[in-house]
Design an enzyme around this catalytic site. Structure first.
Site, mmCIF file in Angstrom:
data_model
loop_
_atom_site.group_PDB
_atom_site.id
_atom_site.type_symbol
_atom_site.label_atom_id
_atom_site.label_comp_id
_atom_site.label_asym_id
_atom_site.label_seq_id
_atom_site.Cartn_x
_atom_site.Cartn_y
_atom_site.Cartn_z
ATOM 1 N N SER A 539 0.646 -1.243 -0.043
ATOM 2 C CA SER A 539 0.045 0.116 0.014
ATOM 3 C C SER A 539 0.937 1.161 -0.165
ATOM 4 C CB SER A 539 -0.850 -0.101 1.150
ATOM 5 O OG SER A 539 -2.198 0.621 0.755
ATOM 6 N N ASP A 626 -9.000 -4.776 -6.020
ATOM 7 C CA ASP A 626 -8.483 -3.919 -4.897
ATOM 8 C C ASP A 626 -9.275 -2.211 -4.972
ATOM 9 O OD1 ASP A 626 -7.600 -2.032 -3.284
ATOM 10 O OD2 ASP A 626 -5.404 -2.639 -3.553
ATOM 11 N N HIS A 658 -7.079 -5.528 -1.611
ATOM 12 C CA HIS A 658 -6.147 -4.650 -1.195
ATOM 13 C C HIS A 658 -5.275 -5.590 -0.002
ATOM 14 C CE1 HIS A 658 -4.211 -0.822 -0.515
ATOM 15 N NE2 HIS A 658 -4.157 -0.727 0.766
#
Length: 718
Positions: A539, A626, A658
């Site tokens: 991320s 995601d 994600h």
């Protein structure tokens, strides 16, 4: 009452947090986080890029049969997340059924008789809890990582599961449960307007719902009391601050909002949040940094607004709380600098905390308490062993060991995690965590006998933090012979508002400088070989990896980017509807694309703008579903690299979001990453073996650049 609840930025958004592939956690596997996430890339991802021209086959890394197997570190736990029913008669936990995590329930005095009560067959359940009926378990689940969470209720007597939020395309979130209203749950749903969540009381047995708060004021979050009455609603101000309204207050003018109950300036918005009410609804607990640096816990008389200071820490925000299960009164709270520092507010539980502190080395976590508060369920979390769970009888002052989360970890050569504080170039203290291969540090002084290859493991967020504890990523990498360093760079939460706000408009700026300073510390301290440092993260950590290879192309030997954004402009351009109330915050912290200066800054700080500078090997992992960092974020940088004939390996999962929730996908990605890192840093590997079996893994680009991957893919196809 949920004392950990926050309705500011960190509750509404855990921006770019929750990457299951590389999240810090105390349990195996890393859980996903259900609250609404932050912005992603383009809404409709383009097809995966074509594979790059074949390159020379890489050499085979050294195989070591003594390594801890990946399926131990990244597979399912034996049992995890245990809880006691509110009456103390039953115990629940997560455990696999045919390889998929489900909820099990059994008698509290004999957990071995527990049986599965859910039947998830795909992603596994990662978040659940007991309803106050003691006959129902509630859990949340999405589809393929899309984070459109639904709330489910399991009737333990009937053996039936009901979807309490059976509406396609909505993202439901649990707002609360209450012992006063045991047969209902308070749920937020963006069913009427995708931008905001209405609040409903839903009957757990029938699924019937009643609207209790119609969100027509563009509120980003609410806080309710134990009577399921919404007491505060939070709206983001144009300047990025927070305005809290008491919906029951009378406005001075018809059609207008009441006067704000609480106004929080932008600089305090992340560190000032109401966290809950007591059972009477008369007392509000507030974490507040206004007029100070670190956030302290206050008890506030809701009617008079008179505050009383309960807990504070000079270097860290108060972040953790223990509340009485019946009265809702805060009894203890902790700030977390290097490790948690608990302070008892209610001195009656001080003896309990002291007794539990003698269980062993590690952090004590009270996971659940019965409504009469006579029995607790407690976890002992070390950094170098399995999590151990205990049942604690408060009357007898006796603890009973129940089970550990993973028996296969017992006896394995796990390494201790060491807190270290690193000074940034401008003097900021960066609380970091270092794990060394066990054999390299025989005296345990957190310094190896010689410099090692190192992985800089960067957390997501950026408004989150790394913590001390059992971390499968640290253990995996240290077991492969690497030093592992995780750094709470500026912008990380928990270290006061000055530290957090020092990151404003510093993506790829001073935030990256902190990571470089940490690498310099590791080299100067003889921890790391400067020629063999990799950067890896998920991320925001994936973004930091891309920044590392573009902005500082000579610093790192290679990089592993997991669901990281490559283009800040497209990241912000595709904010889903229910993140719209927070757009001003993103613009103030990252750059405003609506201004010439902001647009220029976002473009300049995007790794995509500097692709031509990449000269070191790069591995990218992405989930196709995601919602936070869309597939297009990875697609576009892979395409840009291919257009310039820069090698890249791209791993894609069509059934993930994600991060990688399914154990098969976690293990397959880490099998690729392990070999990739070995090629860069010279460490040993466990061969891929069967780790691609059952995985949805696709390799649209660069399979030929990682040893053994093409063969493993062909084997799975056969």
């Amino acid at each position: 009452m949920v004392l950990a609840k926050k309705i500011g930025l960190s509750f509404v958004l855990s921006l770019l947090v929750g990457v299951a592939a590389c999240a810090e956690t105390t349990e195996f596997p890393p859980p996903e986080t259900p609250p609404p996430p932050p912005p992603g890339g383009t809404a409709d991802a383009t097809p995966p890029p074509a594979a790059a021209p074949a390159t020379k086959a890489p050499a085979a890394p050294r195989v070591d049969t003594s390594l801890i197997p990946r399926d131990v570190l990244f597979g399912n736990p034996d049992r995890a997340s245990p809880q006691l029913s509110h009456d103390g008669k039953q115990i629940s936990f997560l455990a696999p059924v045919d390889g998929v995590l489900n909820v099990w329930v059994g008698p509290a005095d004999d957990p071995s008789k527990a049986k599965p009560v859910t039947a998830d067959k795909v992603r596994g359940i990662r978040r659940y809890f007991w309803a106050y009926t003691n006959d129902h378990v509630l859990y949340v689940q999405d589809k393929g990582g899309d984070e459109n969470w639904h709330v489910y209720a399991v009737d333990l007597k009937k053996g039936e599961t009901k979807d309490l939020t059976p509406i396609d395309g909505i993202a439901a979130r649990i707002e609360g449960v209450s012992s006063k209203i045991p047969g209902e749950v308070l749920v937020g749903m963006n069913d009427r307007d995708k931008k905001v969540h209405n609040i409903y009381r839903i009957n757990i047995k029938t699924g019937d719902k009643k609207l209790v708060f119609k969100n027509e004021g563009n509120f980003a979050g609410v806080l309710a009391d134990d009577d399921f009455k919404v007491r505060l609603a939070m709206r983001k101000a144009p300047d990025g601050g927070d305005v809290f309204i008491d919906p029951s207050a009378k406005p001075k003018e018809k059609g207008k909002d009441p006067e704000p109950y609480l106004t929080v300036p932008f600089e305090d918005a992340e560190t000032t949040n109401p966290v809950g009410f007591d059972a009477t609804g008369k007392t509000l607990y507030l974490v507040d940094s206004r007029g100070r640096n670190t956030a302290a816990l206050f008890e506030v008389d809701f009617a008079s607004k008179k505050p009383k200071l309960l807990v504070e820490h000079p270097k860290a925000d108060v972040q953790r709380f223990m509340g009485h299960p019946k009265t809702g009164k805060v009894q203890a709270a902790a700030a977390v600098y290097e490790r948690p520092t608990w302070q008892a507010v209610d001195k009656s539980i001080q003896p309990d905390l002291e007794l539990l502190g003698k269980l062993g080395e590690g952090e004590i976590m009270v996971l659940s308490r019965t409504l009469d508060d006579k029995r607790w369920l407690v976890a002992l979390v070390p950094s170098d062993g399995p999590v151990k769970y205990y049942r604690y009888d408060r009357d007898k002052k006796k603890t009973e060991f129940l089970f550990s989360n993973l028996k296969a970890l017992e006896g394995k050569p796990l390494a201790k995690m060491h807190p270290v504080v690193i000074k940034a170039r401008d003097g900021l203290e960066l609380v970091s965590y270092l794990t060394l291969p066990k054999a390299s540090d025989p005296d345990g002084d957190a310094r190896p006998d010689k410099p090692l290859s190192m992985v800089l493991l960067v957390h997501g967020g950026p408004w989150a933090r790394d913590n001390w504890g059992l971390n499968p990523m640290h253990q995996w990498l240290a077991n492969r012979g690497y030093a592992v360093l995780s750094v709470n760079y500026r912008g990380s939460t928990g270290f006061g508002k000055k530290f957090l706000n020092a990151a404003n408009n510093e993506w790829a700026g001073k935030m990256h400088d902190d990571l470089i300073d940490a690498v310099k510390w590791s080299v100067d301290s003889k921890v790391a070989d400067p020629a063999k440092v990799a950067i890896m993260g998920g991320s925001y950590g994936g973004y930091a990896t891309l920044v590392g290879l573009t902005f500082t192309p000579d610093q790192f030997a290679c990089g592993v980017d997991i669901v990281g954004p490559s283009n800040l402009k497209t990241l912000l351009a595709t904010i889903p509807p229910y993140w719209a109330p927070m757009v001003a915050t993103f613009h103030k912290r990252m750059g405003d694309p609506n201004t010439p200066e902001g647009a220029k800054q976002l473009e300049a700080r995007s790794p995509l703008s500097h692709v031509d500078k990449i000269k070191k090997p790069l591995l990218i992992g992405q989930g196709a579903n995601d919602p936070r960092v869309k597939q297009a974020e990875s697609d576009q940088i892979v395409k840009a690299m291919q257009a310039k004939n820069i090698p890249v390996t791209y791993v894609l999962y069509p059934d993930e979001g994600h991060g990688f929730a399914r154990p098969e996908n976690r293990m397959s990605f880490n099998a690729v990453a392990e070999t990739f890192l070995a090629q860069c840093l010279g460490g040993p590997i466990e061969p891929v073996g069967d780790d691609f079996k059952g995985s949805s893994l696709q390799v649209p680009a660069g399979a030929d650049q990682v040893y053994g991957i093409q063969e493993a893919l062909q084997s799975v196809k056969k």
